[in-house]
Motif scaffolding. Structure first.
Motif, PDB file in Angstrom:
ATOM      1  N   GLU A  11       0.800  -1.096  -0.108  1.00 36.35           N
ATOM      2  CA  GLU A  11       0.110  -0.163   0.069  1.00 36.35           C
ATOM      3  C   GLU A  11       0.948   1.244  -0.021  1.00 36.35           C
ATOM      4  O   GLU A  11       0.527   2.205  -0.821  1.00 36.35           O
ATOM      5  CB  GLU A  11      -0.789   0.145   1.193  1.00 36.35           C
ATOM      6  CG  GLU A  11      -2.196  -0.856   1.180  1.00 36.35           C
ATOM      7  CD  GLU A  11      -1.912  -2.194   1.522  1.00 36.35           C
ATOM      8  OE1 GLU A  11      -0.891  -2.700   1.667  1.00 36.35           O
ATOM      9  OE2 GLU A  11      -3.002  -3.018   1.380  1.00 36.35           O
ATOM     10  N   VAL A  12       1.814   1.259   0.803  1.00 33.78           N
ATOM     11  CA  VAL A  12       2.661   2.602   0.909  1.00 33.78           C
ATOM     12  C   VAL A  12       3.354   2.750  -0.246  1.00 33.78           C
ATOM     13  O   VAL A  12       3.323   3.823  -0.801  1.00 33.78           O
ATOM     14  CB  VAL A  12       3.747   2.376   2.196  1.00 33.78           C
ATOM     15  CG1 VAL A  12       4.757   3.774   2.292  1.00 33.78           C
ATOM     16  CG2 VAL A  12       3.159   2.313   3.434  1.00 33.78           C
ATOM     17  N   ALA A  13       4.261   1.825  -0.925  1.00 32.61           N
ATOM     18  CA  ALA A  13       4.925   1.909  -2.002  1.00 32.61           C
ATOM     19  C   ALA A  13       3.799   2.524  -3.361  1.00 32.61           C
ATOM     20  O   ALA A  13       4.152   3.247  -3.907  1.00 32.61           O
ATOM     21  CB  ALA A  13       5.824   0.611  -2.492  1.00 32.61           C
ATOM     22  N   ALA A  14       2.666   1.839  -3.134  1.00 36.47           N
ATOM     23  CA  ALA A  14       1.449   2.141  -4.294  1.00 36.47           C
ATOM     24  C   ALA A  14       1.367   3.423  -4.119  1.00 36.47           C
ATOM     25  O   ALA A  14       0.854   4.240  -5.182  1.00 36.47           O
ATOM     26  CB  ALA A  14       0.394   1.058  -4.100  1.00 36.47           C
ATOM     27  N   GLY A  15       1.291   4.031  -2.767  1.00 33.23           N
ATOM     28  CA  GLY A  15       0.538   5.346  -2.739  1.00 33.23           C
ATOM     29  C   GLY A  15       1.666   6.403  -3.373  1.00 33.23           C
ATOM     30  O   GLY A  15       1.113   7.500  -3.837  1.00 33.23           O
ATOM     31  N   HIS A  16       2.918   6.127  -3.486  1.00 37.17           N
ATOM     32  CA  HIS A  16       3.899   6.955  -4.025  1.00 37.17           C
ATOM     33  C   HIS A  16       3.933   6.630  -5.622  1.00 37.17           C
ATOM     34  O   HIS A  16       4.639   7.347  -6.066  1.00 37.17           O
ATOM     35  CB  HIS A  16       5.249   6.731  -3.430  1.00 37.17           C
ATOM     36  CG  HIS A  16       5.237   7.205  -2.057  1.00 37.17           C
ATOM     37  ND1 HIS A  16       5.583   6.242  -0.939  1.00 37.17           N
ATOM     38  CD2 HIS A  16       4.833   8.281  -1.245  1.00 37.17           C
ATOM     39  CE1 HIS A  16       5.394   6.884   0.148  1.00 37.17           C
ATOM     40  NE2 HIS A  16       5.143   8.122  -0.064  1.00 37.17           N
ATOM     41  N   SER A  17       3.294   5.752  -6.072  1.00 41.35           N
ATOM     42  CA  SER A  17       3.504   5.396  -7.649  1.00 41.35           C
ATOM     43  C   SER A  17       2.275   6.104  -8.333  1.00 41.35           C
ATOM     44  O   SER A  17       1.636   6.796  -7.961  1.00 41.35           O
ATOM     45  CB  SER A  17       3.258   3.930  -7.841  1.00 41.35           C
ATOM     46  OG  SER A  17       1.720   3.317  -7.616  1.00 41.35           O
ATOM     47  N   ILE A  18       2.357   5.709  -9.752  1.00 41.10           N
ATOM     48  CA  ILE A  18       1.515   6.415 -10.511  1.00 41.10           C
ATOM     49  C   ILE A  18       0.009   6.102 -10.393  1.00 41.10           C
ATOM     50  O   ILE A  18      -0.919   6.831 -10.740  1.00 41.10           O
ATOM     51  CB  ILE A  18       1.844   6.048 -12.200  1.00 41.10           C
ATOM     52  CG1 ILE A  18       1.350   7.040 -13.136  1.00 41.10           C
ATOM     53  CG2 ILE A  18       1.694   4.668 -12.294  1.00 41.10           C
ATOM     54  CD1 ILE A  18       2.084   6.757 -14.509  1.00 41.10           C
ATOM     55  N   PHE A  19      -0.304   4.968  -9.769  1.00 39.90           N
ATOM     56  CA  PHE A  19      -1.502   4.387  -9.451  1.00 39.90           C
ATOM     57  C   PHE A  19      -2.221   5.101  -8.154  1.00 39.90           C
ATOM     58  O   PHE A  19      -3.218   5.035  -7.860  1.00 39.90           O
ATOM     59  CB  PHE A  19      -1.611   3.071  -9.050  1.00 39.90           C
ATOM     60  CG  PHE A  19      -1.198   2.367 -10.416  1.00 39.90           C
ATOM     61  CD1 PHE A  19      -2.100   1.986 -11.425  1.00 39.90           C
ATOM     62  CD2 PHE A  19       0.199   1.631 -10.675  1.00 39.90           C
ATOM     63  CE1 PHE A  19      -1.845   1.459 -12.544  1.00 39.90           C
ATOM     64  CE2 PHE A  19       0.288   0.931 -11.713  1.00 39.90           C
ATOM     65  CZ  PHE A  19      -0.605   0.682 -12.542  1.00 39.90           C
ATOM     66  N   GLY A  20      -1.249   5.960  -7.427  1.00 43.14           N
ATOM     67  CA  GLY A  20      -1.680   6.530  -6.086  1.00 43.14           C
ATOM     68  C   GLY A  20      -2.617   5.541  -5.105  1.00 43.14           C
ATOM     69  O   GLY A  20      -3.237   6.101  -4.057  1.00 43.14           O
ATOM     70  N   GLY A  21      -1.987   4.272  -5.142  1.00 46.17           N
ATOM     71  CA  GLY A  21      -2.591   3.311  -4.060  1.00 46.17           C
ATOM     72  C   GLY A  21      -2.665   1.953  -4.610  1.00 46.17           C
ATOM     73  O   GLY A  21      -2.478   1.655  -6.001  1.00 46.17           O
ATOM     74  N   LEU A  22      -2.832   0.937  -3.974  1.00 44.26           N
ATOM     75  CA  LEU A  22      -2.841  -0.432  -4.694  1.00 44.26           C
ATOM     76  C   LEU A  22      -3.820  -0.462  -5.573  1.00 44.26           C
ATOM     77  O   LEU A  22      -4.833  -0.303  -5.321  1.00 44.26           O
ATOM     78  CB  LEU A  22      -3.095  -1.300  -3.099  1.00 44.26           C
ATOM     79  CG  LEU A  22      -2.767  -2.921  -3.410  1.00 44.26           C
ATOM     80  CD1 LEU A  22      -1.275  -3.020  -3.416  1.00 44.26           C
ATOM     81  CD2 LEU A  22      -3.221  -3.744  -2.379  1.00 44.26           C
ATOM     82  N   ALA A  23      -3.295  -1.217  -6.571  1.00 44.67           N
ATOM     83  CA  ALA A  23      -4.010  -1.528  -7.799  1.00 44.67           C
ATOM     84  C   ALA A  23      -3.742  -2.932  -8.139  1.00 44.67           C
ATOM     85  O   ALA A  23      -2.783  -3.466  -8.229  1.00 44.67           O
ATOM     86  CB  ALA A  23      -3.921  -0.609  -8.797  1.00 44.67           C
ATOM     87  N   ALA A  24      -4.825  -3.674  -8.894  1.00 43.44           N
ATOM     88  CA  ALA A  24      -4.574  -5.145  -9.127  1.00 43.44           C
ATOM     89  C   ALA A  24      -3.857  -4.872 -10.558  1.00 43.44           C
ATOM     90  O   ALA A  24      -3.859  -4.195 -11.424  1.00 43.44           O
ATOM     91  CB  ALA A  24      -5.909  -5.792  -9.331  1.00 43.44           C
ATOM     92  N   SER A  25      -2.780  -5.947 -10.889  1.00 36.56           N
ATOM     93  CA  SER A  25      -2.145  -6.201 -11.863  1.00 36.56           C
ATOM     94  C   SER A  25      -3.262  -6.383 -13.223  1.00 36.56           C
ATOM     95  O   SER A  25      -4.417  -6.898 -12.855  1.00 36.56           O
ATOM     96  CB  SER A  25      -1.347  -7.334 -12.043  1.00 36.56           C
ATOM     97  OG  SER A  25      -0.858  -7.892 -13.389  1.00 36.56           O
ATOM     98  N   GLY A  26      -2.875  -5.924 -14.400  1.00 35.57           N
ATOM     99  CA  GLY A  26      -3.968  -5.587 -15.442  1.00 35.57           C
ATOM    100  C   GLY A  26      -4.151  -7.210 -15.792  1.00 35.57           C
ATOM    101  O   GLY A  26      -5.121  -7.527 -15.983  1.00 35.57           O
ATOM    102  N   TRP A  27      -3.111  -8.294 -15.838  1.00 33.18           N
ATOM    103  CA  TRP A  27      -3.352  -9.369 -16.040  1.00 33.18           C
ATOM    104  C   TRP A  27      -4.102 -10.278 -14.907  1.00 33.18           C
ATOM    105  O   TRP A  27      -4.813 -11.190 -15.247  1.00 33.18           O
ATOM    106  CB  TRP A  27      -2.047 -10.070 -15.989  1.00 33.18           C
ATOM    107  CG  TRP A  27      -1.155  -9.604 -17.251  1.00 33.18           C
ATOM    108  CD1 TRP A  27       0.023  -8.811 -17.237  1.00 33.18           C
ATOM    109  CD2 TRP A  27      -1.503  -9.887 -18.857  1.00 33.18           C
ATOM    110  NE1 TRP A  27       0.423  -8.373 -18.282  1.00 33.18           N
ATOM    111  CE2 TRP A  27      -0.460  -9.081 -19.410  1.00 33.18           C
ATOM    112  CE3 TRP A  27      -2.267 -10.091 -19.551  1.00 33.18           C
ATOM    113  CZ2 TRP A  27      -0.418  -8.965 -20.917  1.00 33.18           C
ATOM    114  CZ3 TRP A  27      -2.457 -10.456 -20.812  1.00 33.18           C
ATOM    115  CH2 TRP A  27      -1.439  -9.665 -21.509  1.00 33.18           C
TER     116      TRP A  27
END
Lengths: 147, 147
Positions: free
Chosen positions: A41-57
């Motif tokens: 969650e924390v890393a995802a918050g700093h990413s382009i997704f702005g929060g945890l997101a499922a893999s497209g696959w």
């Protein structure tokens, strides 16, 4: 069970719903797509997704589950000849509830297999707010009605 | 880590290998694609596949794992803007060892995001006999080199 002749252009099929948990998002990611924005969650918050997101696959895999358990039910099963225009217009978040809306785009006989035909289907995956989170066009190999 | 400017049309990247077991094929299928030809050797023997075969979406998922763990390593991670021309020209069988050959087809700046660009990559998945079992063209969002 539906044969090629049972499908017609413009028919639509919906699916059941499937809720996606944070644990499922991370478990899929650990095995198949171990990137920080799918794992933490924390890393995802700093990413382009702005929060945890499922893999497209992962979303594609969950979509297949909804298709197989749904009422499109092509004779011979879902045999994918190919997929085009696979897009992820929005993220899938923990807790999201996904469902499908499928539309038959084309049916035609197969030149190489007289017992089968090909069907093109637009498969849209929507969340609980009816936002499209994934879309693709599948070409399926479908059995023809036995004579 | 490679920025958009580090990629050039015609560059190729290979991956490590990943062996696929019968148990993995069935475990993926139970969760995401529960069709007889992905779940059971006997049923699969009577199907169009003539034996147990991995779900196409399982092959796509394994391919993503090889991409993420490989040396293409785009800055910002693998952010898929879309996938086209996804095909499965041959089956993936238990015991098969998969690897990737990727080729950069195009790189361009993004109109909407000045910090990023788009790269199109052909991703081919091959087995231990160098037969192509899957191919697709991914469009990836890649960070540009910071000024």
């Amino acid at each position: 069970m539906r044969y090629l002749e049972d499908f017609a252009v413009g028919q639509t099929y919906e699916s059941a719903t499937k809720q996606v948990s944070s644990d499922e998002i991370k478990a899929y990611a650990r095995e198949f797509d171990p990137q920080p924005f799918h794992l933490d969650e924390v890393a995802a918050g700093h990413s382009i997704f702005g929060g945890l997101a499922a893999s497209g696959w992962h979303t594609a895999s969950l979509t297949m589950g909804l298709l197989v358990r749904g009422d499109l039910d092509p004779a011979g099963g879902f045999i994918g000849a190919g997929v085009d225009e696979l897009r992820w217009p929005g993220p899938v978040r923990p807790g999201d509830e996904l469902h499908l809306v499928c539309e038959v785009l084309e049916t035609r006989e197969s030149r190489s297999r007289p017992t089968h035909g090909l069907m093109r289907v637009r498969v849209n995956t929507l969340n609980q707010r009816n936002e499209t989170v994934q879309t693709f066009v599948a070409t399926l190999l479908v059995q023809r009605k036995p004579r």
